[in-house]
Design a protein around this motif. Structure first.
Motif, PDB file in Angstrom:
ATOM      1  N   CYS A  91      -2.506  10.619   3.743  1.00 55.88           N
ATOM      2  CA  CYS A  91      -2.410   9.299   4.311  1.00 55.88           C
ATOM      3  C   CYS A  91      -1.456   8.935   5.329  1.00 55.88           C
ATOM      4  O   CYS A  91      -1.346   7.989   6.074  1.00 55.88           O
ATOM      5  CB  CYS A  91      -1.783   8.427   3.105  1.00 55.88           C
ATOM      6  SG  CYS A  91      -2.712   6.671   3.033  1.00 55.88           S
ATOM      7  N   HIS A  93       1.949   9.458   5.880  1.00 58.32           N
ATOM      8  CA  HIS A  93       3.074   8.583   5.772  1.00 58.32           C
ATOM      9  C   HIS A  93       4.390   9.299   6.383  1.00 58.32           C
ATOM     10  O   HIS A  93       5.305   8.716   6.672  1.00 58.32           O
ATOM     11  CB  HIS A  93       3.454   8.732   4.320  1.00 58.32           C
ATOM     12  CG  HIS A  93       2.540   7.762   3.415  1.00 58.32           C
ATOM     13  ND1 HIS A  93       2.698   7.025   2.236  1.00 58.32           N
ATOM     14  CD2 HIS A  93       1.224   7.007   3.759  1.00 58.32           C
ATOM     15  CE1 HIS A  93       1.614   6.196   1.832  1.00 58.32           C
ATOM     16  NE2 HIS A  93       0.898   6.048   2.984  1.00 58.32           N
ATOM     17  N   GLU A 126       4.549   4.423  -2.291  1.00 50.42           N
ATOM     18  CA  GLU A 126       3.552   3.380  -1.653  1.00 50.42           C
ATOM     19  C   GLU A 126       2.139   3.752  -2.460  1.00 50.42           C
ATOM     20  O   GLU A 126       1.520   2.807  -2.817  1.00 50.42           O
ATOM     21  CB  GLU A 126       3.197   3.541  -0.244  1.00 50.42           C
ATOM     22  CG  GLU A 126       2.539   2.233   0.239  1.00 50.42           C
ATOM     23  CD  GLU A 126       1.068   2.522   0.178  1.00 50.42           C
ATOM     24  OE1 GLU A 126       0.236   1.469  -0.127  1.00 50.42           O
ATOM     25  OE2 GLU A 126       0.385   3.674   0.011  1.00 50.42           O
ATOM     26  N   GLU A 127       1.922   4.957  -2.801  1.00 45.72           N
ATOM     27  CA  GLU A 127       0.642   5.429  -3.350  1.00 45.72           C
ATOM     28  C   GLU A 127       0.819   5.133  -4.927  1.00 45.72           C
ATOM     29  O   GLU A 127       0.801   6.101  -5.632  1.00 45.72           O
ATOM     30  CB  GLU A 127       0.486   7.048  -3.239  1.00 45.72           C
ATOM     31  CG  GLU A 127       0.382   7.330  -1.600  1.00 45.72           C
ATOM     32  CD  GLU A 127      -0.923   6.816  -0.912  1.00 45.72           C
ATOM     33  OE1 GLU A 127      -1.911   6.404  -1.602  1.00 45.72           O
ATOM     34  OE2 GLU A 127      -1.319   6.663   0.185  1.00 45.72           O
ATOM     35  N   HIS A 337      -6.818   9.862   3.052  1.00 44.43           N
ATOM     36  CA  HIS A 337      -7.098  10.439   1.819  1.00 44.43           C
ATOM     37  C   HIS A 337      -8.060  11.651   1.767  1.00 44.43           C
ATOM     38  O   HIS A 337      -8.576  11.789   0.732  1.00 44.43           O
ATOM     39  CB  HIS A 337      -7.514   9.244   0.597  1.00 44.43           C
ATOM     40  CG  HIS A 337      -6.357   8.526   0.434  1.00 44.43           C
ATOM     41  ND1 HIS A 337      -5.986   7.913  -0.795  1.00 44.43           N
ATOM     42  CD2 HIS A 337      -5.000   8.048   1.236  1.00 44.43           C
ATOM     43  CE1 HIS A 337      -4.906   7.031  -0.807  1.00 44.43           C
ATOM     44  NE2 HIS A 337      -4.381   7.274   0.399  1.00 44.43           N
TER      45      HIS A 337
HETATM   46 ZN   LIG Z   1      -2.740   6.091   1.076  1.00 39.94          ZN
END
Ligand SMILES: [Zn+2]
Ligand SMILES: [Zn+2]
Length: 395
Positions: A91, A93, A126-127, A337
């Motif tokens: 993702c 991050h 966050e996930e 993802h």
């Molecule tokens: Zn994500």
């Protein structure tokens, strides 16, 4: 040198260190609430940069709060640094981590003596862990005037419309029986699980294009000759707004219950975790971001839809917020993802885009601090869009 030049220069100066941090985080992927390596690396950097750093802030061992400046309006710049199971930083991050930190370093340089407070918030999980909702509950945003974060994606979008979301775990309780000798004695919890899944699949044809229901079976029995007495599935349920989500949840519940009725099993429906709200993008702040991105050579549009959820949505119900998506070069069919996106998040091009995004965020935050008229517009837009802060169901 004007403020924007100071911002850009500070971020360019930090770029090499930020690249090192990004690759370090990328090569040490850590899951929800376990981001110890990233937390250490980022706080060490901010400490060396002279920020006032609180490690393990707001009750979470992997959250941090780094402050510079004082007085004036206060702006939060958010970093994320959690990864996904099996596919690492799919993702991107690692890029969010340095965008937030870089923007904070730039904004501090831009302010240079002017009243104004820079708060870099390190935001775990966050996930699926709703780390930012925990930050909200722990008063991390109290007294702040706005929050900014940017997220990599296969396309640019200054004001993505992300979905409100909640997880539901469903259990069915039946009765074992020998599947050949005395099947009539069983209550088949797998049948209930499958019927519940099929009822939801039928429901999907009748829901709004902005709704999503998707799940996996987590326990589905142990042996074909034992009629399962226990099964379990996990679903995510999403809608465009919290009000629509509340409606959809009732329909999901009815589907899951119908499967229990049909099979004679007992059902347990558990709405788990903290819900993610939809995202309320602050329009005047997004405008500032767009203006600066265009000036930096990366014009950004406002697309009507992006199907996903983020706990930055929860933040957007508490104070004026933007969460632009920014394009990193990647195959549009292999977006967030997926393993190819993990690779894309480590490229030099992705870093270069992230640096420009950090500059645009810092410049937009500077505008809000330095120009009372912009701050007033930002606050008015928030009041108009979120009439009842802290009560998302009223939206
Ligand atoms: Zn994500
Ligand atoms: Zn993400």
């Amino acid at each position: 040198m004007d403020a924007y030049e100071r911002i850009d220069r500070a971020i360019d100066t930090a770029s090499e260190d930020l690249r090192r941090l990004s690759l370090d985080i990328h090569s040490h992927p850590e899951l929800n609430f376990e981001e110890h390596h990233a937390h250490q690396a980022l706080t060490d950097f901010l400490d060396a940069e002279g920020f006032e750093v609180v490690r393990g802030a707001h009750t979470m061992p992997t959250a941090f709060r780094a402050v510079a400046g004082s007085g004036g309006p206060s702006v939060a710049l958010l970093s994320e640094y959690d990864a996904l199971p099996g596919i690492g930083h799919a993702c991107g991050h690692n890029l969010i981590a340095i965008a937030g930190v870089g923007a904070g370093v730039g904004l501090r340089a831009g302010l240079e003596g002017r009243p104004g407070t820079v708060v870099i918030l390190g935001s775990p999980a966050e996930e699926g862990g709703a780390g930012k909702q925990i930050l909200i509950e722990q008063h991390a945003f109290d007294g702040l005037d706005a929050a900014l974060m940017a997220h990599p994606a296969p396309m640019d979008n200054a004001t993505p419309k992300v979905q409100a979301m909640q997880h539901v775990r469903v259990e069915y309780f039946g009765r074992n029986a020998h599947a050949a000798a005395m099947p009539w004695m069983g209550l088949n919890a797998l049948d209930a699980l499958v019927l519940g899944y099929n009822a939801l699949s039928v429901l999907r044809q009748q829901i709004l294009p902005t709704d999503r229901i998707h799940g996996v079976f987590t326990q589905a029995g142990v042996k074909p000759n034992i009629i399962p007495d226990y099964t379990e599935a996990l679903y995510y349920v999403r809608s465009a707004t919290m009000a629509e989500l509340a409606n959809l949840k009732e329909r999901v519940k009815a589907c899951l219950e119908s499967a229990a009725t049909a099979t004679g099993c007992r059902v347990g429906i558990h709405w788990e975790g903290r819900p993610y709200t939809d995202l309320v993008s602050n329009e005047p702040l997004a405008e500032r971001y767009c203006t600066h991105m265009a000036a930096l050579g990366l014009p950004v549009g406002k697309l009507p839809w992006f199907g996903a959820s983020t706990d930055m949505g929860n933040v957007s119900y508490v104070l004026p917020t933007i969460h632009p998506m920014f394009c990193i070069p990647s195959d549009p069919l292999n977006a967030n993802h997926t393993a190819p996106f993990t690779e894309a998040a480590a490229t030099e091009e992705a870093h270069e885009r992230t640096i420009r995004v950090a500059k645009a965020m810092a410049r937009a935050a500077y505008d809000l601090i330095a120009d009372p008229a912009i701050l007033a517009q930002v606050k008015a837009d928030f009041a108009a869009q979120v009439p009842a802060p802290g009560d998302p169901l009223k939206r």
